[in-house]
Design an enzyme around this catalytic site. Structure first.
Site, PDB file in Angstrom:
ATOM      1  N   TYR A  42     -36.501 -34.379 -21.948  1.00  0.00           N
ATOM      2  CA  TYR A  42     -37.933 -34.558 -21.727  1.00  0.00           C
ATOM      3  C   TYR A  42     -38.640 -34.951 -23.033  1.00  0.00           C
ATOM      4  O   TYR A  42     -39.566 -35.741 -23.056  1.00  0.00           O
ATOM      5  CB  TYR A  42     -38.575 -33.295 -21.155  1.00  0.00           C
ATOM      6  CG  TYR A  42     -39.947 -33.573 -20.583  1.00  0.00           C
ATOM      7  CD1 TYR A  42     -41.092 -33.443 -21.378  1.00  0.00           C
ATOM      8  CD2 TYR A  42     -40.086 -34.033 -19.280  1.00  0.00           C
ATOM      9  CE1 TYR A  42     -42.342 -33.739 -20.872  1.00  0.00           C
ATOM     10  CE2 TYR A  42     -41.336 -34.317 -18.759  1.00  0.00           C
ATOM     11  CZ  TYR A  42     -42.460 -34.176 -19.565  1.00  0.00           C
ATOM     12  OH  TYR A  42     -43.693 -34.499 -19.053  1.00  0.00           O
ATOM     13  N   PHE A  74     -56.771 -62.700 -18.211  1.00  0.00           N
ATOM     14  CA  PHE A  74     -55.673 -62.365 -17.313  1.00  0.00           C
ATOM     15  C   PHE A  74     -56.182 -61.222 -16.435  1.00  0.00           C
ATOM     16  O   PHE A  74     -56.911 -60.347 -16.880  1.00  0.00           O
ATOM     17  CB  PHE A  74     -54.373 -61.978 -18.029  1.00  0.00           C
ATOM     18  CG  PHE A  74     -53.282 -61.765 -17.026  1.00  0.00           C
ATOM     19  CD1 PHE A  74     -52.899 -60.490 -16.660  1.00  0.00           C
ATOM     20  CD2 PHE A  74     -52.736 -62.847 -16.339  1.00  0.00           C
ATOM     21  CE1 PHE A  74     -51.951 -60.295 -15.664  1.00  0.00           C
ATOM     22  CE2 PHE A  74     -51.794 -62.657 -15.334  1.00  0.00           C
ATOM     23  CZ  PHE A  74     -51.403 -61.386 -14.999  1.00  0.00           C
ATOM     24  N   THR A  75     -55.765 -61.233 -15.191  1.00  0.00           N
ATOM     25  CA  THR A  75     -56.364 -60.352 -14.181  1.00  0.00           C
ATOM     26  C   THR A  75     -56.359 -58.879 -14.589  1.00  0.00           C
ATOM     27  O   THR A  75     -57.402 -58.235 -14.632  1.00  0.00           O
ATOM     28  CB  THR A  75     -55.610 -60.496 -12.846  1.00  0.00           C
ATOM     29  OG1 THR A  75     -54.222 -60.343 -13.106  1.00  0.00           O
ATOM     30  CG2 THR A  75     -55.847 -61.845 -12.218  1.00  0.00           C
ATOM     31  N   ASP A 125     -51.932 -59.735 -26.719  1.00  0.00           N
ATOM     32  CA  ASP A 125     -51.188 -59.493 -25.486  1.00  0.00           C
ATOM     33  C   ASP A 125     -49.879 -60.236 -25.726  1.00  0.00           C
ATOM     34  O   ASP A 125     -49.817 -61.460 -25.590  1.00  0.00           O
ATOM     35  CB  ASP A 125     -51.942 -60.025 -24.270  1.00  0.00           C
ATOM     36  CG  ASP A 125     -51.120 -59.813 -22.992  1.00  0.00           C
ATOM     37  OD1 ASP A 125     -51.709 -59.822 -21.910  1.00  0.00           O
ATOM     38  OD2 ASP A 125     -49.891 -59.657 -23.098  1.00  0.00           O
ATOM     39  N   LYS A 127     -41.316 -59.019 -19.056  1.00  0.00           N
ATOM     40  CA  LYS A 127     -41.140 -60.469 -19.256  1.00  0.00           C
ATOM     41  C   LYS A 127     -40.142 -60.663 -20.379  1.00  0.00           C
ATOM     42  O   LYS A 127     -38.945 -60.505 -20.156  1.00  0.00           O
ATOM     43  CB  LYS A 127     -42.500 -61.122 -19.566  1.00  0.00           C
ATOM     44  CG  LYS A 127     -43.417 -61.254 -18.358  1.00  0.00           C
ATOM     45  CD  LYS A 127     -44.059 -59.954 -18.003  1.00  0.00           C
ATOM     46  CE  LYS A 127     -45.225 -60.077 -17.078  1.00  0.00           C
ATOM     47  NZ  LYS A 127     -45.743 -58.772 -16.653  1.00  0.00           N
ATOM     48  N   ARG A 166     -52.582 -69.088  -8.089  1.00  0.00           N
ATOM     49  CA  ARG A 166     -53.331 -68.778  -9.312  1.00  0.00           C
ATOM     50  C   ARG A 166     -54.603 -69.645  -9.301  1.00  0.00           C
ATOM     51  O   ARG A 166     -54.810 -70.510 -10.160  1.00  0.00           O
ATOM     52  CB  ARG A 166     -52.499 -69.063 -10.559  1.00  0.00           C
ATOM     53  CG  ARG A 166     -51.213 -68.248 -10.652  1.00  0.00           C
ATOM     54  CD  ARG A 166     -51.382 -66.871 -11.263  1.00  0.00           C
ATOM     55  NE  ARG A 166     -51.987 -65.885 -10.382  1.00  0.00           N
ATOM     56  CZ  ARG A 166     -52.185 -64.625 -10.755  1.00  0.00           C
ATOM     57  NH1 ARG A 166     -51.831 -64.237 -11.961  1.00  0.00           N
ATOM     58  NH2 ARG A 166     -52.736 -63.743  -9.923  1.00  0.00           N
ATOM     59  N   PHE A 182     -55.872 -60.806  -4.569  1.00  0.00           N
ATOM     60  CA  PHE A 182     -54.742 -61.703  -4.338  1.00  0.00           C
ATOM     61  C   PHE A 182     -53.491 -60.930  -3.908  1.00  0.00           C
ATOM     62  O   PHE A 182     -52.625 -61.445  -3.241  1.00  0.00           O
ATOM     63  CB  PHE A 182     -54.431 -62.527  -5.594  1.00  0.00           C
ATOM     64  CG  PHE A 182     -54.348 -61.703  -6.848  1.00  0.00           C
ATOM     65  CD1 PHE A 182     -55.472 -61.472  -7.625  1.00  0.00           C
ATOM     66  CD2 PHE A 182     -53.160 -61.103  -7.213  1.00  0.00           C
ATOM     67  CE1 PHE A 182     -55.412 -60.691  -8.768  1.00  0.00           C
ATOM     68  CE2 PHE A 182     -53.088 -60.299  -8.344  1.00  0.00           C
ATOM     69  CZ  PHE A 182     -54.221 -60.091  -9.123  1.00  0.00           C
TER      70      PHE A 182
HETATM   71  C1  LIG Z   1     -50.117 -61.944 -19.888  1.00  0.00           C
HETATM   72  C2  LIG Z   1     -49.937 -60.693 -19.102  1.00  0.00           C
HETATM   73  C3  LIG Z   1     -49.248 -60.682 -17.888  1.00  0.00           C
HETATM   74  O1  LIG Z   1     -48.711 -61.827 -17.430  1.00  0.00           O
HETATM   75  C4  LIG Z   1     -49.123 -59.468 -17.159  1.00  0.00           C
HETATM   76  C5  LIG Z   1     -48.496 -59.401 -15.876  1.00  0.00           C
HETATM   77  N1  LIG Z   1     -48.091 -60.521 -15.334  1.00  0.00           N
HETATM   78  C6  LIG Z   1     -47.613 -60.722 -14.118  1.00  0.00           C
HETATM   79  C7  LIG Z   1     -47.544 -59.650 -13.048  1.00  0.00           C
HETATM   80  C8  LIG Z   1     -48.825 -59.773 -12.265  1.00  0.00           C
HETATM   81  C9  LIG Z   1     -49.879 -58.966 -12.610  1.00  0.00           C
HETATM   82  C10 LIG Z   1     -51.083 -59.078 -11.907  1.00  0.00           C
HETATM   83  C11 LIG Z   1     -51.224 -60.017 -10.893  1.00  0.00           C
HETATM   84  C12 LIG Z   1     -50.147 -60.829 -10.565  1.00  0.00           C
HETATM   85  C13 LIG Z   1     -48.945 -60.724 -11.264  1.00  0.00           C
HETATM   86  C14 LIG Z   1     -47.266 -62.105 -13.771  1.00  0.00           C
HETATM   87  O2  LIG Z   1     -46.698 -62.328 -12.695  1.00  0.00           O
HETATM   88  O3  LIG Z   1     -47.581 -63.015 -14.582  1.00  0.00           O
HETATM   89  C15 LIG Z   1     -49.693 -58.297 -17.731  1.00  0.00           C
HETATM   90  C16 LIG Z   1     -49.604 -56.948 -17.040  1.00  0.00           C
HETATM   91  O4  LIG Z   1     -48.289 -56.470 -17.227  1.00  0.00           O
HETATM   92  P1  LIG Z   1     -47.611 -55.543 -16.107  1.00  0.00           P
HETATM   93  O5  LIG Z   1     -47.439 -56.384 -14.888  1.00  0.00           O
HETATM   94  O6  LIG Z   1     -46.301 -55.120 -16.725  1.00  0.00           O
HETATM   95  O7  LIG Z   1     -48.542 -54.390 -15.872  1.00  0.00           O
HETATM   96  C17 LIG Z   1     -50.357 -58.363 -18.927  1.00  0.00           C
HETATM   97  N2  LIG Z   1     -50.478 -59.542 -19.603  1.00  0.00           N
END
Ligand SMILES: CC1=C(O)/C(=C\N=C(/Cc2ccccc2)C(=O)O)C(COP(=O)(O)O)=CN1
Length: 455
Positions: free
Chosen positions: A71, A123-124, A214, A257, A381, A447
């Site tokens: 832990y 970014f969303t 980011d 990623k 997108r 979305f």
């Molecule tokens: C630049 C960047 C990203 O691309 C990102 C996540 N991307 C995603 C996953 C996603 C998230 C929200 C809506 C659709 C798809 C991608 O499909 O592209 C996050 C959040 O990371 P997280 O998903 O691990 O929480 C932070 N910054």
């Protein structure tokens, strides 16, 4: 080589099924024409996202067998911390379950009601957490980033005049930090140059504004600097990445990623006080500061993935496999965002479907049409992802795109050919594609779970 062969051999395979057109008619209707809601088993080639969909290496799978699930003080935690310090150069690391975990911590620590957070395109989830904490996102990306057909080497760059204008207008004390995304997802996976990062740092330091990154696709960004920026051709991606991150005070990272894992993330920084705040906050949301919502085995796999992600052969193939698909589509006259980005090819749905207005949801319609045509899953997108403004009207983004997102080390060039052929065939009968309308719309991040019907 223009398109290098995959720098790996396949040891384990996961079979993929092809459905019939008739089956897909029912499946997509059941999913409300929303590709997020498609069952994975009914997807032939899954280009929804590069997030969490990478193939792990044999060494990463081996990591799972040495998970120290203590832990507190897990051995895997120290491996992850050391990997982040060595590859990215930050002094302090707070593990989180994924990128949003880090965005939550950073936003709570740094943002006060009424603050402004400049960034290179939204970014969303990043914008959602900034606004959740009373901040207002301000887009300071160069204008060209919003123009699909305009080619620039570094289309993700910050417009320094826009940034300075914001500082003059609202005052540096209302700007806790600027968030520089490397690469810029919503602009089409577009990179930021080292020169631009240095200039942003210079301006920020002058005004006492922190520079956060980011860093979700930072290795891809480093590759573009090596390929396109003078003075970096002879440096390794690993060296370029280290220099790049040295200009930031910290970063949020979605390990799903570039770190080549299916789950994981972290918040990294150089400021001891900020680290203290983050460790006291992380226990509320993610768990101990030595596991942050990850199992020990996941931290070990991420540490291994961090080292693998800066391998020159891996990252060259990754970038050029995406480029292969983009080049094939561009050669066939398909409207895509140019230049091709690091993680995806973005179809310009507005150009692809000129007979549809944005109110008829062209990107959503095109993503559904691609699935119907070939079982390939892409992501909308466009206006659906952009959500609604405070007054309740749609937020109409300049970019209305469909993202063909390539997972890392999963598909081969043959799969890229299948995708390209399907999109090209669809383009020839694009006037048959009708728009969509909402039949269900959730209040936030619509979305993910909205449902639609053909007009
Ligand atoms: C630049 C960047 C990203 O691309 C990102 C996540 N991307 C995603 C996953 C996603 C998230 C929200 C809506 C659709 C798809 C991608 O499909 O592209 C996050 C959040 O990371 P997280 O998903 O691990 O929480 C932070 N910054």
């Amino acid at each position: 080589m223009k398109y290098p062969a995959e720098p790996f051999k396949i040891k384990t395979v996961e079979t993929i099924e092809m459905t019939s057109r008739e089956e897909r008619e029912d499946i997509v209707k059941e999913a409300g024409y929303n590709t997020f809601l498609l069952p994975s088993k009914n997807v032939y080639i899954d280009l929804l996202t590069d997030s969490g969909t990478s193939a792990m290496s044999d060494k990463q799978w081996a990591s799972l067998m040495i998970g120290d699930e203590a832990y507190g003080g897990s051995e895997n935690w120290f491996k992850l911390r050391d990997a982040v310090q060595e590859i990215y150069g930050f002094d302090y690391v707070v593990p989180t379950h994924q990128g949003r975990g880090a965005e939550n911590l950073l936003s709570q620590i740094m943002i006060e009601e009424g603050d402004y957070i400049p960034g290179n395109m939204y970014f969303t989830t990043t914008k959602a957490h900034q606004e959740l904490n009373g901040g207002k996102f301000v887009d300071v990306i160069i204008d060209e980033a919003h123009k699909p057909s305009v080619e620039r080497d570094f289309k993700g760059n910050v417009d320094l005049d826009k940034y300075k204008k914001l500082i003059d207008e609202v005052g540096a004390d209302k700007i806790p930090y600027i968030c520089v995304a490397v690469t810029v997802n919503m602009a089409g996976g577009q990179p930021v140059s080292m020169e631009n990062i240095k200039k942003v740092k210079e301006i920020s330091e002058k005004h006492g504004i922190k520079v956060m990154s980011d860093a979700t696709r930072c290795v891809e960004n480093a590759y573009y600097i090596k390929e396109r920026e003078d003075g970096y051709q002879d440096k390794s991606v690993r060296e370029i990445l280290k220099e790049m991150m040295s200009y930031f005070d910290g970063c949020t990272m979605s390990g799903k990623k570039d770190c080549l894992v299916n789950i994981g993330g972290f918040l990294a920084m150089n400021d001891a006080d900020m680290y203290q705040e983050a460790t006291s906050l992380v226990v509320m949301y993610e768990g101990m500061p030595t596991y942050g919502g990850m199992a020990g085995r996941d931290m070990e796999a991420m540490a291994t993935g961090i080292y693998e992600s800066v391998d020159e052969h891996y990252i060259e193939h990754r970038i050029k496999q995406v480029r292969y698909l983009g080049d094939k589509l561009a050669e066939a006259g398909i409207p895509i965002i140019k230049p091709v980005g690091g993680h995806a090819v973005f179809l310009d749905a507005r150009e692809f479907l000129p007979h549809l207005s944005q109110d008829q949801l062209p990107a959503q319609a095109l993503a559904a049409a691609i699935y119907l045509d070939s079982g390939v899953r892409a992501m909308e997108r466009g206006v659906v992802s952009a959500g609604r403004d405070a007054d309740g009207s749609h937020h109409y983004p300049k970019l209305e795109t469909v993202r063909l997102t390539i997972p890392r080390r999963v598909y081969t060039y043959a799969h890229m050919d299948v995708v390209a052929n399907s999109v090209i065939d669809l383009y020839e009968k694009r006037d048959k594609i009708s728009g969509l309308k909402f039949v269900y719309e959730p209040p936030t991040l619509r979305f993910f779970t909205s449902k639609f019907e053909p007009l």
